[in-house]
Design an enzyme around this catalytic site. Structure first.
Site, short mmCIF file in Angstrom:
data_model
loop_
_atom_site.label_atom_id
_atom_site.label_comp_id
_atom_site.label_asym_id
_atom_site.label_seq_id
_atom_site.Cartn_x
_atom_site.Cartn_y
_atom_site.Cartn_z
N CYS A 179 0.86 -1.18 0.00
CA CYS A 179 0.00 0.00 0.00
C CYS A 179 0.89 1.23 0.00
O CYS A 179 1.86 1.31 0.75
CB CYS A 179 -0.92 -0.02 1.20
SG CYS A 179 -2.00 -1.47 1.19
N GLY A 227 1.74 4.35 3.11
CA GLY A 227 2.65 4.25 4.24
C GLY A 227 1.97 3.94 5.56
O GLY A 227 2.58 4.07 6.62
N ASP A 260 -0.76 1.22 7.89
CA ASP A 260 -0.78 -0.19 8.26
C ASP A 260 -1.72 -1.03 7.41
O ASP A 260 -2.01 -2.17 7.75
CB ASP A 260 -1.20 -0.34 9.73
CG ASP A 260 -0.19 0.26 10.68
OD1 ASP A 260 0.98 0.35 10.31
OD2 ASP A 260 -0.59 0.63 11.80
#
Length: 91
Positions: free
Chosen positions: A59, A62, A64
């Protein structure tokens, strides 16, 4: 992930407010939409893995999101963790 955090804060406000419009407020928080997007992504990953295809989860924001998608896909793929007993081991 920011969308989920904002939706989560809206859900917390629903609990703390004590209003009689709780269900309406929860639905308007759109929290379910964010959760659904994560589950759709995890399902797509798990389907590709089951079809013996390589998967790279990356992703670009940046956050979670990659970890969440990978963890959910692993739960979907493992028959033990899809049970109540298996999930309780994780939680």
């Amino acid at each position: 992930m920011q969308y989920i955090k904002l939706s989560y804060l809206a859900i917390v406000q629903c609990f703390l407010s004590g209003k009689k419009t709780f269900i309406k407020d929860v639905l308007s928080s759109r929290w379910y939409n964010g959760v659904m997007q994560y589950l759709k992504g995890a399902l797509e990953i798990s389907e590709r893995v089951q079809n013996h295809k390589n998967v790279l989860v990356k992703c670009y924001d940046g956050k979670d999101k990659s970890a969440v998608l990978s963890a959910l896909a692993q739960i979907i793929l493992n028959p033990f963790y899809r049970t109540f007993n298996g999930f309780s081991v994780l939680v």
